[in-house]
Structures are given as structure tokens and as C-alpha cells.
Write an enzyme that holds these catalytic residues in place. Structure first.
Site, PDB file in Angstrom:
ATOM      1  N   GLN A   1     -15.040   3.056  -7.740  1.00 52.95           N
ATOM      2  CA  GLN A   1     -14.325   1.969  -7.051  1.00 52.95           C
ATOM      3  C   GLN A   1     -12.912   2.426  -6.709  1.00 52.95           C
ATOM      4  OE1 GLN A   1     -15.127  -1.980  -9.328  1.00 52.95           O
ATOM      5  NE2 GLN A   1     -15.596  -0.332 -10.731  1.00 52.95           N
TER       6      GLN A   1
ATOM      7  N   TYR B   1       0.830  -1.215   0.000  1.00 56.30           N
ATOM      8  CA  TYR B   1       0.000   0.000   0.000  1.00 56.30           C
ATOM      9  C   TYR B   1       0.860   1.259   0.000  1.00 56.30           C
ATOM     10  CZ  TYR B   1      -4.352  -2.371  -0.120  1.00 56.30           C
ATOM     11  OH  TYR B   1      -5.403  -3.128  -0.576  1.00 56.30           O
TER      12      TYR B   1
ATOM     13  N   VAL C   1      -9.736   4.422  -5.114  1.00 56.51           N
ATOM     14  CA  VAL C   1      -9.383   4.870  -3.760  1.00 56.51           C
ATOM     15  C   VAL C   1      -8.371   6.008  -3.830  1.00 56.51           C
ATOM     16  CG1 VAL C   1      -9.880   2.616  -2.702  1.00 56.51           C
ATOM     17  CG2 VAL C   1      -7.580   3.060  -3.604  1.00 56.51           C
TER      18      VAL C   1
ATOM     19  N   CYS D   1      -1.352  -1.774  23.260  1.00 61.25           N
ATOM     20  CA  CYS D   1      -1.981  -3.085  23.022  1.00 61.25           C
ATOM     21  C   CYS D   1      -1.559  -3.725  21.698  1.00 61.25           C
ATOM     22  CB  CYS D   1      -3.509  -2.968  23.077  1.00 61.25           C
ATOM     23  SG  CYS D   1      -4.209  -2.103  21.648  1.00 61.25           S
TER      24      CYS D   1
ATOM     25  N   HIS E   1     -14.942   1.707  -2.372  1.00 59.67           N
ATOM     26  CA  HIS E   1     -13.819   0.898  -1.884  1.00 59.67           C
ATOM     27  C   HIS E   1     -12.898   1.659  -0.930  1.00 59.67           C
ATOM     28  CE1 HIS E   1     -14.316  -2.094  -5.489  1.00 59.67           C
ATOM     29  NE2 HIS E   1     -15.256  -2.208  -4.572  1.00 59.67           N
TER      30      HIS E   1
ATOM     31  N   CYS F   1      -0.611   0.657  18.087  1.00 55.43           N
ATOM     32  CA  CYS F   1      -0.795   1.213  19.428  1.00 55.43           C
ATOM     33  C   CYS F   1       0.319   0.654  20.314  1.00 55.43           C
ATOM     34  CB  CYS F   1      -2.166   0.817  19.974  1.00 55.43           C
ATOM     35  SG  CYS F   1      -2.364   1.258  21.712  1.00 55.43           S
TER      36      CYS F   1
ATOM     37  N   ARG G   1       1.619   1.909  -3.475  1.00 51.94           N
ATOM     38  CA  ARG G   1       0.456   2.469  -4.186  1.00 51.94           C
ATOM     39  C   ARG G   1       0.234   3.926  -3.789  1.00 51.94           C
ATOM     40  NH1 ARG G   1      -4.802  -0.730  -3.966  1.00 51.94           N
ATOM     41  NH2 ARG G   1      -5.233   0.607  -5.741  1.00 51.94           N
TER      42      ARG G   1
HETATM   43  P1  OAD Z   1      -9.079  -3.065 -13.290  1.00 50.57           P
HETATM   44  O1  OAD Z   1      -7.614  -2.823 -13.179  1.00 50.57           O
HETATM   45  O2  OAD Z   1      -9.609  -4.443 -13.095  1.00 50.57           O
HETATM   46  O3  OAD Z   1      -9.605  -2.616 -14.733  1.00 50.57           O
HETATM   47  C1  OAD Z   1      -9.258  -1.375 -15.295  1.00 50.57           C
HETATM   48  C2  OAD Z   1     -10.060  -1.197 -16.562  1.00 50.57           C
HETATM   49  O4  OAD Z   1      -9.767   0.096 -17.092  1.00 50.57           O
HETATM   50  C3  OAD Z   1      -9.752  -2.202 -17.675  1.00 50.57           C
HETATM   51  O5  OAD Z   1     -10.975  -2.721 -18.197  1.00 50.57           O
HETATM   52  C4  OAD Z   1      -9.030  -1.364 -18.736  1.00 50.57           C
HETATM   53  O6  OAD Z   1      -9.291  -1.802 -20.072  1.00 50.57           O
HETATM   54  C5  OAD Z   1      -9.646   0.000 -18.501  1.00 50.57           C
HETATM   55  N1  OAD Z   1      -8.822   1.143 -18.923  1.00 50.57           N
HETATM   56  C6  OAD Z   1      -7.470   1.235 -18.991  1.00 50.57           C
HETATM   57  N2  OAD Z   1      -7.099   2.460 -19.386  1.00 50.57           N
HETATM   58  C7  OAD Z   1      -8.238   3.179 -19.554  1.00 50.57           C
HETATM   59  C8  OAD Z   1      -8.525   4.539 -19.921  1.00 50.57           C
HETATM   60  N3  OAD Z   1      -7.540   5.387 -20.193  1.00 50.57           N
HETATM   61  N4  OAD Z   1      -9.822   4.934 -19.988  1.00 50.57           N
HETATM   62  C9  OAD Z   1     -10.817   4.062 -19.708  1.00 50.57           C
HETATM   63  N5  OAD Z   1     -10.605   2.770 -19.349  1.00 50.57           N
HETATM   64  C10 OAD Z   1      -9.355   2.328 -19.264  1.00 50.57           C
HETATM   65  O7  OAD Z   1      -9.750  -2.016 -12.313  1.00 50.57           O
HETATM   66  P2  OAD Z   1     -11.207  -1.980 -11.671  1.00 50.57           P
HETATM   67  O8  OAD Z   1     -12.234  -2.505 -12.617  1.00 50.57           O
HETATM   68  O9  OAD Z   1     -11.405  -0.629 -11.104  1.00 50.57           O
HETATM   69  O10 OAD Z   1     -10.986  -3.344  -5.496  1.00 50.57           O
HETATM   70  O11 OAD Z   1     -11.044  -2.997 -10.498  1.00 50.57           O
HETATM   71  C11 OAD Z   1     -12.104  -3.131  -9.597  1.00 50.57           C
HETATM   72  C12 OAD Z   1     -11.608  -3.397  -8.224  1.00 50.57           C
HETATM   73  O12 OAD Z   1     -10.743  -4.534  -8.281  1.00 50.57           O
HETATM   74  C13 OAD Z   1     -10.734  -2.317  -7.621  1.00 50.57           C
HETATM   75  O13 OAD Z   1     -11.474  -1.258  -7.063  1.00 50.57           O
HETATM   76  C14 OAD Z   1     -10.039  -3.086  -6.553  1.00 50.57           C
HETATM   77  C15 OAD Z   1      -9.752  -4.402  -7.265  1.00 50.57           C
HETATM   78  O14 OAD Z   1      -9.881  -5.501  -6.531  1.00 50.57           O
HETATM   79  C16 OAD Z   1     -10.596  -3.187  -4.226  1.00 50.57           C
HETATM   80  O15 OAD Z   1      -9.530  -2.690  -3.912  1.00 50.57           O
HETATM   81  C17 OAD Z   1     -11.626  -3.649  -3.246  1.00 50.57           C
END
Ligand code: OAD
Length: 261
Positions: free
Chosen positions: A116, A81, A118, A170, A134, A167, A84
Site C-alpha cells: 500500500q 504531498y 507509495v 487549458c 496505491h 497546462c 511527504r
Molecule cells: P497506517 O499508518 O494506518 O498504519 C501503520 C501501521 O504500521 C500501524 O498498525 C502501526 O502499528 C504499524 N507499525 C508502525 N511501526 C512499525 C514497524 N516498525 N514495523 C511494523 N509495523 C509498524 O498505514 P497503512 O495501514 O499503510 O492509503 O495505511 C493504509 C492506507 O491508508 C495508506 O496506504 C493510505 C492511507 O489512507 C492511500 O493513500 C490510498
């Protein structure tokens, strides 16, 4: 003699979706937007799966983003993290984030923004009332329910190379305030997002692979409730089948075109 219909000229789908946006505005109908990691790609934030490069290439997200992984290997998960957070530090909202915020300022209350992500970039662009399903990468919270001895400002001073803040009394650990696999989403935000999906006339699904639920399910909810669903993604996604229109392009190029007055 019958003629098969001519294929739509390039840009026709873009024009159709622009008309749907205008129609929703003119008829005072709600719009929902669901965003994922691709929304921030053009700001320079690696998508969730792309973030597992270099040192982290050997892991799957499901091996790092869980409470069990953090309890088992707190330093490793904390370090991931931290990497990130470093990737997000200093990045700016892109033209897509700004187009959404500008639209919301021009049409107050018309558009519910569900993300979704963060990374806080929608909020940084000035979007009000973002439903951050998220959580927020910039924040920490206690791993276990805090006791009287747990003071976040004291814990912050305990961060060492060897472990997350804790902490001193604890040992309760600080953890990133994001939703991990297997965890519940923030209740109110999810409820508001479900209401928006059920009641919108138009949903734009931007930059998400559609692989993670319940967020991805919001597109199905909107579709089943009769909304027009539009996917904006340069690559195929798992939500393409519920879309009335799929726009193959990026968030920063297409959203300004779709949401311009
Ligand atoms: P992903 O990394 O799974 O997917 C990213 C998507 O963005 C893909 O479909 C790409 O084709 C698309 N993409 C890439 N560049 C782009 C651009 N310039 N414009 C538009 N689209 C583009 O990410 P998420 O779908 O957000 O959850 O993933 C969902 C969740 O999976 C995240 O929030 C995270 C992870 O587990 C948690 O952390 C709980």
C-alpha cells in the site's frame, strides 16, 4: 489428572512461522506479503497517520487525500504531498525491505509482494514485480484527461509557490500519481493481488493498520481460501483476528529472521 498445556515459550511463534516459510519453499507453494506504512517506519518515513503532524495536525487523511479536496484547495493538497515527498527523499530501504528482496532473488517467483506504500522503497531494495496498490508518490499525472495541448514537461515548468504545475493552455492540473480516497485502485495490480491472496499458502501482513479497503480485504481473502496468515506489527491491528499468528515486533527486526535461509 489432566494438565493444561504449557504456554508457548517466547520465540515459539517466530519459529513456527519460519517453519511455514521453509515449508512453502520446499513444497513450491506461493507466499504473498502485504505491506503498509509500518514497513517503512524504520527507514524514517512517518506512517500515513503519523505524517499528519505539525502544520498538518488539524487534518484527517480523508480531508486531504481526495480528488474533491484537490479540486477545492489544489495548493494545500499539493503542499501536503510536497511535504511527504520531502520526507521520503533520501531515505533508504531498511533491513525488512532488503530481506524481502533477498528472499525474492533466492527464490524467484515464490513470493508476490503487494504494498500500500507509495514511497518506492521495496522497488529501491530491488524487489521485482511489486504490486503498488496505491500508486507512486514520486510521479504526477493529469487531473483531467489530457487534451492535445497538455504537455507534462511544459507543465513542470509552471510550478509556482501558488499552485501545482498546470497546462498553460487549458489549465489542466498535474496531481500526485497516488490513489486517493474514493478512487479505484490500479486494475491490473489489484487483480494480481487478489489472485495472489486467493492462491497463496502463506500470507505475511506487515506494518498495516488494516483500516483501508480493498487492500485490507486481501488478508481476509487469503484466510478464507485456507492460507496461513501472519501479522507482523508492534501494535494491535484490525487484521489480528484473521491471523493464525500475530508477531508483535517490527518489520526490520522480524522479516530478516523469518526469511533467512
Ligand atoms: P497506517 O499508518 O494506518 O498504519 C501503520 C501501521 O504500521 C500501524 O498498525 C502501526 O502499528 C504499524 N507499525 C508502525 N511501526 C512499525 C514497524 N516498525 N514495523 C511494523 N509495523 C509498524 O498505514 P497503512 O495501514 O499503510 O492509503 O495505511 C493504509 C492506507 O491508508 C495508506 O496506504 C493510505 C492511507 O489512507 C492511500 O493513500 C490510498
Amino acid at each position: 489428572m489432566t494438565h493444561s498445556p504449557l504456554p508457548d515459550p517466547p520465540g515459539a511463534d517466530l519459529g513456527r512461522v519460519r517453519d511455514w516459510v521453509r515449508e512453502a519453499v520446499q513444497l513450491s507453494r506461493p507466499i504473498a506479503v502485504l505491506t503498509g506504512a509500518g514497513m517503512s517506519a524504520e527507514s524514517g518515513v512517518p506512517t500515513f497517520r503519523d505524517a499528519l503532524t505539525g502544520l498538518w495536525a488539524q487534518f484527517r487523511p480523508e480531508e486531504l487525500a481526495t480528488e474533491a479536496a484537490f479540486r477545492d484547495r489544489p495548493q494545500q493538497v499539493w503542499d501536503w504531498y510536497a511535504s511527504r515527498r520531502a520526507a521520503v527523499a533520501g531515505v533508504e530501504p531498511n533491513a525488512g525491505h532488503r530481506a524481502l528482496a533477498t528472499f525474492q532473488a533466492r527464490e524467484p517467483g515464490r513470493l508476490t509482494l503487494i504494498t500500500q506504500n507509495v514511497d518506492g522503497l521495496h522497488q529501491a531494495a530491488g524487489s521485482p514485480g511489486v504490486l503498488a496498490l496505491h500508486g507512486n508518490l514520486a510521479e504526477d499525472r493529469w487531473l483531467d484527461s489530457p487534451r492535445a495541448c497538455c504537455d507534462a514537461s511544459v507543465a513542470a515548468g509552471t510550478l509556482t509557490d501558488a499552485c501545482p504545475p498546470a497546462c498553460p493552455a487549458c489549465g489542466n492540473l498535474r496531481r500526485p500519481a497516488v490513489v486517493w480516497f474514493g478512487e479505484f485502485l490500479p486494475e491490473q495490480a489489484l487483480r494480481d493481488a487478489e489472485t495472489a491472496a486467493r492462491t497463496c499458502a502463506l500470507m505475511l501482513v506487515v506494518g498495516t493498520s488494516g483500516a483501508v479497503y480493498p487492500a485490507a480485504g486481501l488478508a481476509f481473502t487469503a484466510h478464507q481460501a485456507g492460507a496461513r496468515v501472519v501479522v507482523v506489527n508492534p501494535e494491535p491491528s484490525e487484521l489480528d483476528p484473521v491471523a493464525d499468528v500475530v508477531l508483535r515486533g517490527t518489520a526490520a527486526t522480524l522479516l530478516p529472521a523469518l526469511l533467512a535461509p
